[in-house]
Design an enzyme around this catalytic site. Structure first.
Site, PDB file in Angstrom:
ATOM      1  CB  CYS A  94      -0.984  -0.014   1.169  1.00  0.00           C
ATOM      2  SG  CYS A  94      -0.292   0.258   2.809  1.00  0.00           S
ATOM      3  NE  ARG A 118      -4.540   1.282   1.570  1.00  0.00           N
ATOM      4  CZ  ARG A 118      -4.440   1.900   0.401  1.00  0.00           C
ATOM      5  NH1 ARG A 118      -5.384   1.731  -0.514  1.00  0.00           N
ATOM      6  NH2 ARG A 118      -3.419   2.677   0.138  1.00  0.00           N
ATOM      7  CG  ASP A 148      -4.879   4.915   2.891  1.00  0.00           C
ATOM      8  OD1 ASP A 148      -4.963   4.471   4.058  1.00  0.00           O
ATOM      9  OD2 ASP A 148      -3.837   5.411   2.425  1.00  0.00           O
TER      10      ASP A 148
END
Length: 154
Positions: free
Chosen positions: A8, A14, A120
């Site tokens: 990420c 994440r 996100d």
């Protein structure tokens, strides 16, 4: 051994969540021979532990994340499977290493969801929703890797 990296942007929300969930699911399913990592394409959070929201959700689900710190995805990284959280991460990975050898996917390619990108939670604060997306994708990803890499379950 098979090496899997989740990627990420900052490697604090994440991808570390996905790393921890994937490790736990591999243990639960008694699958060995898979190393799981997480990386970020941005340098802002290097060396930091997972975001407090990620820690909270993992703790609530009794998923360990001890010792995890943010690391940078680099051109020299060599993984068999690279699992990006969104299209921006795919683009960043390909810019960092245009000759990438590993198989590159977006995580939600392994889900039954209509969405293609994992949002996100650093910006949305929806850690529970991201947990559900990641958790629901990991078993399908494991099934794919077991078959693709000729691993044994159990």
């Amino acid at each position: 051994m098979v090496d899997v990296a989740f990627v990420c942007l900052g490697n604090i929300c994440r991808s570390p969540m996905a790393e921890a969930i994937m490790r736990q699911r591999l243990i639960d399913r008694n699958i060995s021979g898979v190393n799981v990592y997480s990386k970020g394409t941005g340098k802002w959070n290097l060396g930091e532990p997972p975001h407090e929201g990620t820690q909270d959700i993992l703790n609530r689900h009794n998923i360990p994340f001890d010792g995890m710190i943010s690391e940078l995805f680099e051109s020299s990284d060599d993984f068999d499977y690279i699992i990006a959280m969104d299209q921006s991460n795919v683009d960043n990975i390909q810019n960092i290493n245009p000759n990438i050898k590993g198989k590159l996917f977006k995580l939600l390619e392994f889900s039954n969801m209509e969405e293609s990108d994992v949002p996100d939670p650093y910006y949305t604060n929806n850690f529970e929703g991201v947990y559900e997306m990641v958790q629901s994708s990991c078993d399908n990803l494991i099934d794919f890797i077991v078959k693709d890499a000729n691993l044994k379950e159990g």
